[in-house]
Design a protein around this motif. Structure first.
Motif, short mmCIF file in Angstrom:
data_model
loop_
_atom_site.label_atom_id
_atom_site.label_comp_id
_atom_site.label_asym_id
_atom_site.label_seq_id
_atom_site.Cartn_x
_atom_site.Cartn_y
_atom_site.Cartn_z
N HIS A 260 -17.69 -25.87 -12.11
CA HIS A 260 -16.13 -26.19 -12.69
C HIS A 260 -15.74 -27.49 -12.83
N ILE A 261 -15.01 -27.88 -14.02
CA ILE A 261 -14.75 -29.25 -14.48
C ILE A 261 -13.40 -29.36 -14.06
N LYS A 262 -12.84 -30.57 -13.69
CA LYS A 262 -11.43 -30.88 -13.36
C LYS A 262 -11.23 -32.35 -13.93
N GLU A 263 -9.85 -32.49 -14.22
CA GLU A 263 -9.58 -34.01 -14.38
C GLU A 263 -9.13 -34.54 -13.00
N VAL A 264 -9.55 -35.91 -12.98
CA VAL A 264 -8.95 -36.53 -11.65
C VAL A 264 -8.53 -37.94 -12.15
N SER A 265 -7.25 -38.18 -11.70
CA SER A 265 -6.57 -39.51 -12.31
C SER A 265 -6.26 -40.24 -10.77
N LYS A 266 -6.56 -41.59 -10.83
CA LYS A 266 -6.14 -42.42 -10.00
C LYS A 266 -5.58 -43.80 -10.46
N PHE A 267 -4.71 -44.06 -9.67
CA PHE A 267 -3.70 -45.42 -10.39
C PHE A 267 -4.25 -46.43 -9.30
N TYR A 268 -4.33 -47.65 -9.88
CA TYR A 268 -4.82 -48.77 -9.14
C TYR A 268 -3.56 -49.71 -9.30
N VAL B 89 -3.62 -50.32 -13.36
CA VAL B 89 -4.53 -49.56 -14.36
C VAL B 89 -4.52 -48.11 -13.72
N SER B 90 -4.57 -47.12 -14.43
CA SER B 90 -4.97 -45.67 -14.18
C SER B 90 -6.04 -45.20 -14.81
N SER C 97 -9.99 -45.42 -18.89
CA SER C 97 -8.92 -46.07 -18.30
C SER C 97 -7.71 -46.54 -19.42
N THR C 98 -6.60 -46.40 -18.73
CA THR C 98 -5.15 -46.85 -19.37
C THR C 98 -4.52 -48.16 -19.07
#
Length: 144
Positions: free
Chosen positions: A96-104, A109-110, A143-144
């Motif tokens: 299974h594939i999932k998108e994981v986002s993390k904000f620093y 930066v996320s 990265s954004t």
């Protein structure tokens, strides 16, 4: 008497101290071998070019359909496991594939990463016990 299954990495300093290398059970040995299969790219093993899985080719592929991508990886892993890991049978595989986002916040930066969860189920030939292995990999950091 069965052959001992040595824990990796091998600690040769134990031999220099007159002690045996660390050993572990068959389940842990199978898990280490499955990790090796997953983390090895096709062609990386000089004497077994079909050893490994397709995840390294799929990592840079544009994912149009996640279900198609998951199925390609599942089929590749299933073929590799049934070919190279003879100590388990009745292998079932879930990917299974999932998108994981993390904000620093300090860097403002996320990051968005793809997380691939892999679960292998089967039975151990030697004992007939159920066997379960799971792992997760992070792919394609954005990265954004």
């Amino acid at each position: 008497m069965s052959t001992p299954l040595y824990k990796k990495p091998l600690r040769f300093n134990r031999l220099m101290q007159g002690r045996d290398l660390e050993a572990h059970d068959i389940g842990a040995s199978i898990s280490q071998y499955l990790e090796l299969l997953i983390f090895t790219r096709f062609g990386e093993h000089r004497y077994k070019p079909d050893f490994g899985c397709e995840i390294w080719e799929l990592d840079f592929e544009l994912i149009v359909s996640e279900s198609t991508w998951e199925e390609k990886l599942r089929q590749s892993l299933l073929k590799s496991i049934t070919t190279h890991e003879q100590r388990i049978y009745d292998v079932q595989l879930d990917v299974h594939i999932k998108e994981v986002s993390k904000f620093y916040p300090l860097r403002n930066v996320s990051e968005i990463k793809k997380r691939v969860e892999i679960v292998v189920k089967g039975k151990v030939h030697q004992t007939g016990e159920n066997y379960v292995f799971s792992t997760a990999l992070y792919l394609s950091p954005l990265s954004t």
